[in-house]
Design a protein around this motif. Structure first.
Motif, PDB file in Angstrom:
ATOM      1  N   VAL A 111       0.899  -1.187   0.016  1.00  0.00           N
ATOM      2  CA  VAL A 111      -0.145  -0.016   0.087  1.00  0.00           C
ATOM      3  C   VAL A 111       0.777   1.249  -0.072  1.00  0.00           C
ATOM      4  N   LYS A 112       0.787   2.090  -1.073  1.00  0.00           N
ATOM      5  CA  LYS A 112       1.669   3.383  -1.061  1.00  0.00           C
ATOM      6  C   LYS A 112       1.292   4.231  -0.027  1.00  0.00           C
ATOM      7  N   ILE A 113       2.259   4.776   0.899  1.00  0.00           N
ATOM      8  CA  ILE A 113       2.430   5.592   1.892  1.00  0.00           C
ATOM      9  C   ILE A 113       3.156   6.614   1.549  1.00  0.00           C
ATOM     10  N   ASN A 114       2.416   8.029   1.674  1.00  0.00           N
ATOM     11  CA  ASN A 114       3.221   9.284   1.277  1.00  0.00           C
ATOM     12  C   ASN A 114       3.559   9.845   2.840  1.00  0.00           C
ATOM     13  N   LEU A 115       4.939  10.477   2.729  1.00  0.00           N
ATOM     14  CA  LEU A 115       5.160  11.254   3.550  1.00  0.00           C
ATOM     15  C   LEU A 115       4.980  12.670   3.607  1.00  0.00           C
ATOM     16  N   ASP A 116       3.878  13.246   4.192  1.00  0.00           N
ATOM     17  CA  ASP A 116       3.471  14.557   4.017  1.00  0.00           C
ATOM     18  C   ASP A 116       3.934  15.687   5.220  1.00  0.00           C
ATOM     19  N   SER A 117       4.944  15.157   6.027  1.00  0.00           N
ATOM     20  CA  SER A 117       5.526  15.993   6.953  1.00  0.00           C
ATOM     21  C   SER A 117       6.356  17.090   6.166  1.00  0.00           C
ATOM     22  N   LYS A 118       6.331  18.558   6.580  1.00  0.00           N
ATOM     23  CA  LYS A 118       7.119  19.397   5.947  1.00  0.00           C
ATOM     24  C   LYS A 118       8.428  19.247   6.406  1.00  0.00           C
ATOM     25  N   VAL A 119       8.595  19.002   7.664  1.00  0.00           N
ATOM     26  CA  VAL A 119       9.936  18.516   8.423  1.00  0.00           C
ATOM     27  C   VAL A 119      10.137  17.004   8.356  1.00  0.00           C
ATOM     28  N   ALA A 120      10.947  16.516   7.856  1.00  0.00           N
ATOM     29  CA  ALA A 120      10.876  15.115   7.854  1.00  0.00           C
ATOM     30  C   ALA A 120      11.415  14.325   9.204  1.00  0.00           C
ATOM     31  N   ASP A 121      12.278  15.129   9.935  1.00  0.00           N
ATOM     32  CA  ASP A 121      12.420  14.464  11.285  1.00  0.00           C
ATOM     33  C   ASP A 121      11.662  14.674  12.455  1.00  0.00           C
ATOM     34  N   GLN A 122      10.317  15.318  12.093  1.00  0.00           N
ATOM     35  CA  GLN A 122       9.425  15.778  13.289  1.00  0.00           C
ATOM     36  C   GLN A 122       8.943  14.635  14.152  1.00  0.00           C
ATOM     37  N   PHE A 123       8.800  14.715  15.365  1.00  0.00           N
ATOM     38  CA  PHE A 123       8.564  13.635  16.324  1.00  0.00           C
ATOM     39  C   PHE A 123       7.335  12.762  15.768  1.00  0.00           C
ATOM     40  N   TRP A 124       6.247  13.353  15.339  1.00  0.00           N
ATOM     41  CA  TRP A 124       5.097  12.605  14.884  1.00  0.00           C
ATOM     42  C   TRP A 124       4.894  13.223  13.409  1.00  0.00           C
ATOM     43  N   SER A 125       5.168  11.910  12.513  1.00  0.00           N
ATOM     44  CA  SER A 125       5.202  12.259  11.128  1.00  0.00           C
ATOM     45  C   SER A 125       3.527  12.448  10.654  1.00  0.00           C
ATOM     46  N   GLU A 126       3.441  13.004   9.658  1.00  0.00           N
ATOM     47  CA  GLU A 126       2.194  13.532   8.932  1.00  0.00           C
ATOM     48  C   GLU A 126       2.149  12.474   7.638  1.00  0.00           C
ATOM     49  N   GLN A 127       1.312  11.430   7.326  1.00  0.00           N
ATOM     50  CA  GLN A 127       1.496  10.603   6.377  1.00  0.00           C
ATOM     51  C   GLN A 127       0.110  10.330   5.721  1.00  0.00           C
ATOM     52  N   SER A 128       0.063   9.894   4.572  1.00  0.00           N
ATOM     53  CA  SER A 128      -1.072   9.551   3.886  1.00  0.00           C
ATOM     54  C   SER A 128      -1.284   8.449   3.368  1.00  0.00           C
ATOM     55  N   ILE A 129      -2.140   7.505   2.790  1.00  0.00           N
ATOM     56  CA  ILE A 129      -1.976   6.573   1.722  1.00  0.00           C
ATOM     57  C   ILE A 129      -2.659   7.137   0.409  1.00  0.00           C
ATOM     58  N   GLU A 130      -2.238   6.434  -0.773  1.00  0.00           N
ATOM     59  CA  GLU A 130      -2.543   6.736  -1.959  1.00  0.00           C
ATOM     60  C   GLU A 130      -3.089   5.623  -2.581  1.00  0.00           C
ATOM     61  N   LEU A 131      -4.412   5.398  -3.168  1.00  0.00           N
ATOM     62  CA  LEU A 131      -5.319   4.290  -3.743  1.00  0.00           C
ATOM     63  C   LEU A 131      -5.772   4.715  -5.251  1.00  0.00           C
ATOM     64  N   GLN A 132      -5.093   3.796  -5.978  1.00  0.00           N
ATOM     65  CA  GLN A 132      -5.537   3.696  -7.384  1.00  0.00           C
ATOM     66  C   GLN A 132      -6.884   3.482  -7.535  1.00  0.00           C
ATOM     67  N   GLN A 133      -7.636   3.367  -8.600  1.00  0.00           N
ATOM     68  CA  GLN A 133      -8.735   2.977  -8.970  1.00  0.00           C
ATOM     69  C   GLN A 133      -8.804   1.540  -8.575  1.00  0.00           C
ATOM     70  N   SER A 134     -10.091   1.036  -7.942  1.00  0.00           N
ATOM     71  CA  SER A 134     -10.366  -0.176  -7.468  1.00  0.00           C
ATOM     72  C   SER A 134      -9.458  -0.850  -6.377  1.00  0.00           C
ATOM     73  N   GLU A 135      -8.531  -0.136  -5.583  1.00  0.00           N
ATOM     74  CA  GLU A 135      -7.824  -0.536  -4.627  1.00  0.00           C
ATOM     75  C   GLU A 135      -8.663  -0.109  -3.573  1.00  0.00           C
ATOM     76  N   TRP A 136      -8.462  -0.937  -2.469  1.00  0.00           N
ATOM     77  CA  TRP A 136      -8.986  -0.538  -1.199  1.00  0.00           C
ATOM     78  C   TRP A 136      -8.321  -1.062   0.133  1.00  0.00           C
ATOM     79  N   VAL A 137      -8.734  -0.541   1.234  1.00  0.00           N
ATOM     80  CA  VAL A 137      -8.125  -0.632   2.691  1.00  0.00           C
ATOM     81  C   VAL A 137      -9.181  -0.943   3.676  1.00  0.00           C
ATOM     82  N   VAL A 138      -8.899  -1.635   4.591  1.00  0.00           N
ATOM     83  CA  VAL A 138      -9.847  -1.930   5.703  1.00  0.00           C
ATOM     84  C   VAL A 138      -9.402  -1.651   6.993  1.00  0.00           C
ATOM     85  N   TYR A 139     -10.246  -1.118   7.883  1.00  0.00           N
ATOM     86  CA  TYR A 139      -9.917  -0.773   9.360  1.00  0.00           C
ATOM     87  C   TYR A 139     -10.986  -1.236  10.193  1.00  0.00           C
ATOM     88  N   SER A 140     -10.310  -1.682  11.338  1.00  0.00           N
ATOM     89  CA  SER A 140     -11.267  -2.374  12.314  1.00  0.00           C
ATOM     90  C   SER A 140     -10.986  -1.706  13.617  1.00  0.00           C
TER      91      SER A 140
END
Length: 545
Positions: free
Chosen positions: A441-470
């Motif tokens: 699953v493609k995960i993007n690093l969205d943090s403006k500062v790469a070494d900050q303590f809590w990173s900001e990240q997102s996932i990228e889904l192409q058409q027909s791709e999916w993820v499940v959370y419980s």
């Protein structure tokens, strides 16, 4: 009249007995069964708890202290220097009485944890010097803890965090000379064995005590201790275990590897039939990365025993959510570290920092010595602030640890059941560059500062791709759901909330919060599936409140 009184007493006794049985109904001796921990009825027990750090073994970082106050004996010296020996002695007695109380254990149970791991300093149980004697205060404190845990159905894993002489050669075990003297001086090994025997003699018939954790994080590599003394570790474990088994055949024993618990290369096969192995799991990488545990899973198969995470935490909610769900999916219990500490936002409870505390902390770094009256006032304030009734509760932290709502679920924290169960992507060859690097699953690093303590990240889904959370909900009730997403071209998501389906349009090229609506979730486990129906889409988080 006498008959009525007698009848009343019998009835009252019966009610009390029934209440006691009901209250302690889930507590029985635990033992290992293959790779599971089970109770006396053979029912699997999944230990999920909190570490009672800083109570019986204060740690300098939890006090915001520097090098001159990085361990118990140095913290004690600072307090004695500032307010005198008598007032310092009174301070410590009250500190230990207030830091963990029945109210803490009650709250731990209310929140859904089922175990605690108190970190012991041997100095609180056995004096140092040529002719050491046992100290009653330490045993009395554990007795109180055990009685409270029995009342609220909480298991206790007794952790020898600071052994006689020190087992690490670092500050975390209250080492006097920064060398692991436990492995250098036989007298310290004798003292440790005798202390464990005394502990076992006290609790051999107590089922609320789940296990004995013989040594915390022995022999790190970075200090040179492991190379010199690791060959002595398992023989010491065997000696302690044999001594315990002479009087206590019931309790589980948990063994930690060398190098902060995590190197198990010394363990070939279990030398006891009721033993399980322990590792500690901290994700301190920057940017965030979810550490792999495959080596421990493989060793579990080799050893055919349960494995357990004795410490995890000290990071942020994204990591907490991911790690505890990962552990549960792999049948690994855990103990979150720690239950509370000073002036923080990443533990279930935070202790308010006393006034002028920074002046005392600066003294621990070699700064100017504060006025005695100022110091005494700050220490007295601390004694009040450590009571749980005066601490600040972070629901978001607790819910992240236990993977339940209300919560903000980071998109990168989809489930851990693998391809076609927790996620589907078209390209399974290329792995993510961030966070979950062994998955596609493609995960993007969205943090403006790469070494900050809590990173900001997102996932990228192409058409027909999916993820499940419980996740869990403590009650069946309506929640407001939203997500934060963006798309380079107009996109559409199909969201499955348990069995309900809703389509969501994503039209913004920048991240934007999109309302999904109000939905009733069931008590217990719920699922949330995101399917990219049209075009590629980035998802930052799902909010459920």
């Amino acid at each position: 009249m006498k008959k009525i009184v007698a009848l009343f007493l019998i009835l009252a006794s019966s009610i009390f007995s029934f209440a006691q049985k009901k209250q302690g109904k889930s507590i029985s001796f635990l033992h290992t069964a293959g790779q599971d921990i089970v109770n006396e009825s053979g029912k699997k027990v999944f230990l999920k708890g909190v570490g009672l750090g800083n109570w019986l073994l204060p740690e300098g970082y939890m006090w915001k202290f520097g090098g001159l106050g990085d361990r118990p004996r140095k913290i004690e010296k600072i307090i004695t220097d500032l307010i005198g020996k008598e007032k310092a002695a009174a301070f410590w007695k009250t500190f230990r009485q207030n830091y963990i109380t029945e109210a803490d254990i009650k709250r731990i149970a209310e929140l859904g944890f089922n175990s605690v791991r108190p970190a012991l300093n041997s100095r609180l149980f056995l004096t140092e010097g040529e002719n050491p004697v046992y100290v009653e205060e330490g045993f009395q404190l554990i007795d109180s803890l055990v009685s409270w845990c029995k009342k609220y159905n909480i298991y206790v894993i007794i952790d020898m965090h600071g052994a006689p002489g020190g087992q690490t050669g670092a500050n975390i075990d209250d080492s006097p000379n920064d060398i692991p003297e436990l492995f250098i001086e036989k007298k310290y090994q004798d003292q440790l064995v005798d202390l464990w025997v005394k502990i076992a003699a006290k609790y051999k018939d107590e089922p609320v005590v789940a296990a004995y954790d013989l040594l915390n994080e022995p022999l790190p590599i970075n200090t040179g201790s492991a190379d010199k003394y690791k060959h002595l570790l398992e023989p010491l474990y065997k000696r302690i275990t044999a001594a315990i088994r002479n009087i206590d055949q019931k309790h589980m024993i948990t063994l930690e590897g060398f190098n902060w618990s995590n190197d198990w290369s010394l363990f070939n096969k279990p030398f006891d039939s009721n033993v399980f192995y322990q590792f500690h799991y901290y994700c301190w990488n920057r940017p965030d990365n979810l550490n792999g545990i495959d080596e421990f899973l493989k060793r579990r198969d080799d050893l055919n025993t349960p494995i357990w995470v004795g410490e995890t935490g000290e990071k942020g909610n994204a990591i907490y959510w991911a790690t505890t769900q990962l552990f549960e999916s792999k049948n690994i219990g855990f103990s979150f570290w720690p239950w509370k500490k000073m002036d923080t936002e990443n533990t279930p409870y935070s202790i308010n920092k006393p006034g002028n505390w920074d002046l005392i902390a600066e003294y621990s770094r070699g700064g100017v010595k504060p006025d005695a009256a100022l110091a005494e006032k700050a220490f007295n304030e601390l004694l009040e602030n450590i009571k749980i009734s005066n601490c600040k509760y972070f629901e978001d932290v607790c819910n992240a640890i236990l993977a339940r709502v209300p919560a903000k679920i980071e998109a990168e924290n989809y489930g851990h059941d693998g391809f076609n169960r927790s996620y589907f992507v078209s390209d399974t060859v290329n792995k993510s560059k961030f966070y979950r690097k062994n998955e596609p699953v493609k995960i993007n690093l969205d943090s403006k500062v790469a070494d900050q303590f809590w990173s900001e990240q997102s996932i990228e889904l192409q058409q027909s791709e999916w993820v499940v959370y419980s996740f869990e909900s403590l009650t069946a009730r309506k929640y407001n759901l939203s997500l934060r997403a963006s798309a380079a071209a107009p996109a559409q998501l199909t969201i499955f909330i348990n069995n309900k389906k809703v389509n969501v349009a994503v039209t913004n090229t920048a991240f934007n919060e999109i309302s999904i609506g109000g939905y009733k979730l069931k008590k217990g486990k719920n699922t949330f599936k995101i399917l990219s129906k049209l075009n590629a889409v980035k998802v930052d988080w799902i909010n459920c409140n």
